[in-house]
Design a protein around this motif. Structure first.
Motif, PDB file in Angstrom:
ATOM      1  N   PHE A 173       0.836  -1.206   0.000  1.00 48.67           N
ATOM      2  CA  PHE A 173       0.000   0.000   0.000  1.00 48.67           C
ATOM      3  C   PHE A 173       0.868   1.252   0.000  1.00 48.67           C
ATOM      4  CE2 PHE A 173      -2.869   3.118   2.171  1.00 48.67           C
ATOM      5  CZ  PHE A 173      -3.800   3.193   1.138  1.00 48.67           C
ATOM      6  N   THR A 174       1.986   1.211   0.719  1.00 46.91           N
ATOM      7  CA  THR A 174       2.915   2.343   0.718  1.00 46.91           C
ATOM      8  C   THR A 174       3.492   2.554  -0.677  1.00 46.91           C
ATOM      9  OG1 THR A 174       3.498   1.914   3.022  1.00 46.91           O
ATOM     10  CG2 THR A 174       5.021   3.269   1.751  1.00 46.91           C
ATOM     11  N   ALA A 175       3.848   1.451  -1.351  1.00 44.09           N
ATOM     12  CA  ALA A 175       4.370   1.551  -2.717  1.00 44.09           C
ATOM     13  C   ALA A 175       3.332   2.181  -3.646  1.00 44.09           C
ATOM     14  CB  ALA A 175       4.767   0.167  -3.227  1.00 44.09           C
ATOM     15  N   TYR A 176       2.066   1.807  -3.461  1.00 42.18           N
ATOM     16  CA  TYR A 176       0.984   2.368  -4.270  1.00 42.18           C
ATOM     17  C   TYR A 176       0.832   3.871  -4.004  1.00 42.18           C
ATOM     18  CZ  TYR A 176      -3.814   3.457  -5.629  1.00 42.18           C
ATOM     19  OH  TYR A 176      -4.927   4.050  -6.159  1.00 42.18           O
ATOM     20  N   LEU A 177       0.799   4.249  -2.733  1.00 40.82           N
ATOM     21  CA  LEU A 177       0.582   5.653  -2.377  1.00 40.82           C
ATOM     22  C   LEU A 177       1.712   6.550  -2.863  1.00 40.82           C
ATOM     23  CD1 LEU A 177      -0.930   5.643   1.241  1.00 40.82           C
ATOM     24  CD2 LEU A 177      -2.067   6.210  -0.912  1.00 40.82           C
ATOM     25  N   THR A 178       2.956   6.104  -2.693  1.00 46.05           N
ATOM     26  CA  THR A 178       4.079   6.945  -3.103  1.00 46.05           C
ATOM     27  C   THR A 178       4.059   7.202  -4.610  1.00 46.05           C
ATOM     28  OG1 THR A 178       5.483   4.962  -3.222  1.00 46.05           O
ATOM     29  CG2 THR A 178       5.608   6.279  -1.207  1.00 46.05           C
ATOM     30  N   THR A 179       3.720   6.183  -5.389  1.00 42.33           N
ATOM     31  CA  THR A 179       3.674   6.367  -6.841  1.00 42.33           C
ATOM     32  C   THR A 179       2.499   7.248  -7.245  1.00 42.33           C
ATOM     33  OG1 THR A 179       4.470   4.098  -6.953  1.00 42.33           O
ATOM     34  CG2 THR A 179       3.916   5.165  -9.019  1.00 42.33           C
ATOM     35  N   PHE A 180       1.362   7.063  -6.594  1.00 41.15           N
ATOM     36  CA  PHE A 180       0.220   7.930  -6.857  1.00 41.15           C
ATOM     37  C   PHE A 180       0.588   9.384  -6.566  1.00 41.15           C
ATOM     38  CE2 PHE A 180      -3.489  10.310  -5.498  1.00 41.15           C
ATOM     39  CZ  PHE A 180      -4.425  10.014  -6.477  1.00 41.15           C
ATOM     40  N   PHE A 181       1.261   9.615  -5.438  1.00 40.43           N
ATOM     41  CA  PHE A 181       1.656  10.966  -5.046  1.00 40.43           C
ATOM     42  C   PHE A 181       2.621  11.574  -6.059  1.00 40.43           C
ATOM     43  CE2 PHE A 181       4.804  13.650  -2.871  1.00 40.43           C
ATOM     44  CZ  PHE A 181       3.985  14.652  -2.385  1.00 40.43           C
ATOM     45  N   LEU A 182       3.625  10.796  -6.494  1.00 37.06           N
ATOM     46  CA  LEU A 182       4.612  11.313  -7.444  1.00 37.06           C
ATOM     47  C   LEU A 182       3.970  11.648  -8.787  1.00 37.06           C
ATOM     48  CD1 LEU A 182       7.723   9.038  -6.801  1.00 37.06           C
ATOM     49  CD2 LEU A 182       7.558  11.505  -6.440  1.00 37.06           C
ATOM     50  N   THR A 183       3.072  10.803  -9.255  1.00 40.14           N
ATOM     51  CA  THR A 183       2.394  11.081 -10.523  1.00 40.14           C
ATOM     52  C   THR A 183       1.470  12.284 -10.391  1.00 40.14           C
ATOM     53  OG1 THR A 183       2.428   8.701 -10.982  1.00 40.14           O
ATOM     54  CG2 THR A 183       1.025  10.047 -12.373  1.00 40.14           C
ATOM     55  N   ALA A 184       0.788  12.380  -9.264  1.00 43.37           N
ATOM     56  CA  ALA A 184      -0.148  13.488  -9.049  1.00 43.37           C
ATOM     57  C   ALA A 184       0.561  14.824  -8.889  1.00 43.37           C
ATOM     58  CB  ALA A 184      -1.010  13.213  -7.818  1.00 43.37           C
ATOM     59  N   THR A 185       1.822  14.819  -8.434  1.00 42.47           N
ATOM     60  CA  THR A 185       2.555  16.070  -8.241  1.00 42.47           C
ATOM     61  C   THR A 185       3.373  16.460  -9.471  1.00 42.47           C
ATOM     62  OG1 THR A 185       4.370  14.833  -7.184  1.00 42.47           O
ATOM     63  CG2 THR A 185       2.732  15.859  -5.731  1.00 42.47           C
ATOM     64  N   ASN A 186       3.138  15.781 -10.575  1.00 46.70           N
ATOM     65  CA  ASN A 186       3.815  16.134 -11.822  1.00 46.70           C
ATOM     66  C   ASN A 186       2.914  17.068 -12.627  1.00 46.70           C
ATOM     67  OD1 ASN A 186       5.219  16.308 -14.184  1.00 46.70           O
ATOM     68  ND2 ASN A 186       5.156  14.135 -14.664  1.00 46.70           N
ATOM     69  N   PRO A 187       3.275  18.361 -12.750  1.00 46.35           N
ATOM     70  CA  PRO A 187       2.417  19.300 -13.479  1.00 46.35           C
ATOM     71  C   PRO A 187       2.177  18.888 -14.926  1.00 46.35           C
ATOM     72  CG  PRO A 187       4.096  20.481 -12.222  1.00 46.35           C
ATOM     73  CD  PRO A 187       4.450  19.019 -12.164  1.00 46.35           C
ATOM     74  N   MET A 188       3.130  18.152 -15.522  1.00 50.49           N
ATOM     75  CA  MET A 188       2.947  17.725 -16.899  1.00 50.49           C
ATOM     76  C   MET A 188       1.774  16.755 -17.031  1.00 50.49           C
ATOM     77  SD  MET A 188       4.896  19.449 -18.674  1.00 50.49           S
ATOM     78  CE  MET A 188       4.454  18.615 -20.189  1.00 50.49           C
ATOM     79  N   THR A 189       1.498  15.997 -15.970  1.00 46.85           N
ATOM     80  CA  THR A 189       0.339  15.105 -15.985  1.00 46.85           C
ATOM     81  C   THR A 189      -0.941  15.920 -16.099  1.00 46.85           C
ATOM     82  OG1 THR A 189       1.520  13.548 -14.553  1.00 46.85           O
ATOM     83  CG2 THR A 189      -0.862  13.255 -14.759  1.00 46.85           C
ATOM     84  N   ILE A 190      -1.019  16.998 -15.309  1.00 41.16           N
ATOM     85  CA  ILE A 190      -2.196  17.870 -15.354  1.00 41.16           C
ATOM     86  C   ILE A 190      -2.359  18.476 -16.743  1.00 41.16           C
ATOM     87  CG2 ILE A 190      -3.329  19.848 -14.273  1.00 41.16           C
ATOM     88  CD1 ILE A 190      -1.440  19.452 -11.871  1.00 41.16           C
ATOM     89  N   LEU A 191      -1.272  19.057 -17.271  1.00 41.18           N
ATOM     90  CA  LEU A 191      -1.336  19.743 -18.558  1.00 41.18           C
ATOM     91  C   LEU A 191      -1.651  18.775 -19.692  1.00 41.18           C
ATOM     92  CD1 LEU A 191       1.731  22.135 -18.111  1.00 41.18           C
ATOM     93  CD2 LEU A 191      -0.696  22.725 -17.965  1.00 41.18           C
ATOM     94  N   SER A 192      -1.129  17.560 -19.612  1.00 42.95           N
ATOM     95  CA  SER A 192      -1.392  16.558 -20.655  1.00 42.95           C
ATOM     96  C   SER A 192      -2.880  16.253 -20.756  1.00 42.95           C
ATOM     97  CB  SER A 192      -0.623  15.269 -20.367  1.00 42.95           C
ATOM     98  OG  SER A 192       0.768  15.484 -20.423  1.00 42.95           O
TER      99      SER A 192
END
Length: 204
Positions: A107-126
């Motif tokens: 679950f920690t592995a899942y949360l950390t990756t979710f957090f890293l992807t969510a904090t990438n502004p390029m994900t939002i802009l894409s």
């Protein structure tokens, strides 16, 4: 089906480029096994779906706030990447017996990756760009939901493929080789983190 297929292609194209999440997925697969690698990919795919839904439904207020906070988002994400990189430099490769691994950390592995992807502004802009084009073509909200589901499927297909390939390589590596891979991946993660932070100062 056409919209679903389009979503799968978009999901593959977003997930496939090798970046910090790809490095993290490969490192975890090598060190902790295929299950950890796949859970890492699931975290990234979930973040993609979350942003896809926000863009598809048209929650303008949320997207405006995310873009307004992108400096802090980028800073936090960059620092966290540096932290994960330092952890990788200090970590020791585990044995190949996946059954002996600590499943409680999934679950920690899942949360950390979710957090890293969510904090990438390029994900939002894409996703804003993707759904701006979709809405301009007159696609309904229902069709946009199908597109988001396709993006999730496409993203998970990539992470499944990557995990399978790295897992196969993992079975052939010695502990010494895995130690060097930890060091290289740690340096790459730190590099990605420092680059994300440096862009804040270059752009402002």
């Amino acid at each position: 089906m056409a919209i679903l297929l389009k979503g799968i292609i978009i999901g593959l194209s977003i997930a496939a480029p090798v970046g910090p999440i790809g490095i993290l997925c490969m490192k975890r697969t090598l060190n902790q096994g295929r299950t950890f690698g796949l859970i890492t990919g699931l975290g990234a795919a979930t973040a993609d779906v979350a942003y896809g839904l926000i863009a598809a439904v048209g929650f303008a207020f949320i997207t405006e706030q995310l873009l307004a906070w992108q400096i802090w988002i980028r800073l936090i994400g960059g620092l966290f990447l540096c932290y994960l990189g330092l952890q990788s430099l200090r970590s020791k490769p585990l044995q190949h017996d996946e059954e002996a691994l600590p499943r409680g950390h999934l679950f920690t592995a899942y949360l950390t990756t979710f957090f890293l992807t969510a904090t990438n502004p390029m994900t939002i802009l894409s996703f804003l760009g993707i759904f701006a084009g979709v809405n301009a073509a007159g696609t309904s909200h229902a069709s946009s939901i199908y597109l988001v589901f396709g993006i999730f499927v496409g993203s998970m297909l990539w992470w499944l493929l990557l995990t399978a390939m790295v897992g196969w390589i993992r079975d052939t590596l010695t502990s010494g080789a895995m130690m060097w891979i930890n060091r290289v991946s740690g340096c790459l993660l730190i590099g990605f983190g420092l680059f994300a932070i440096s862009k804040i100062f270059m752009e402002h």
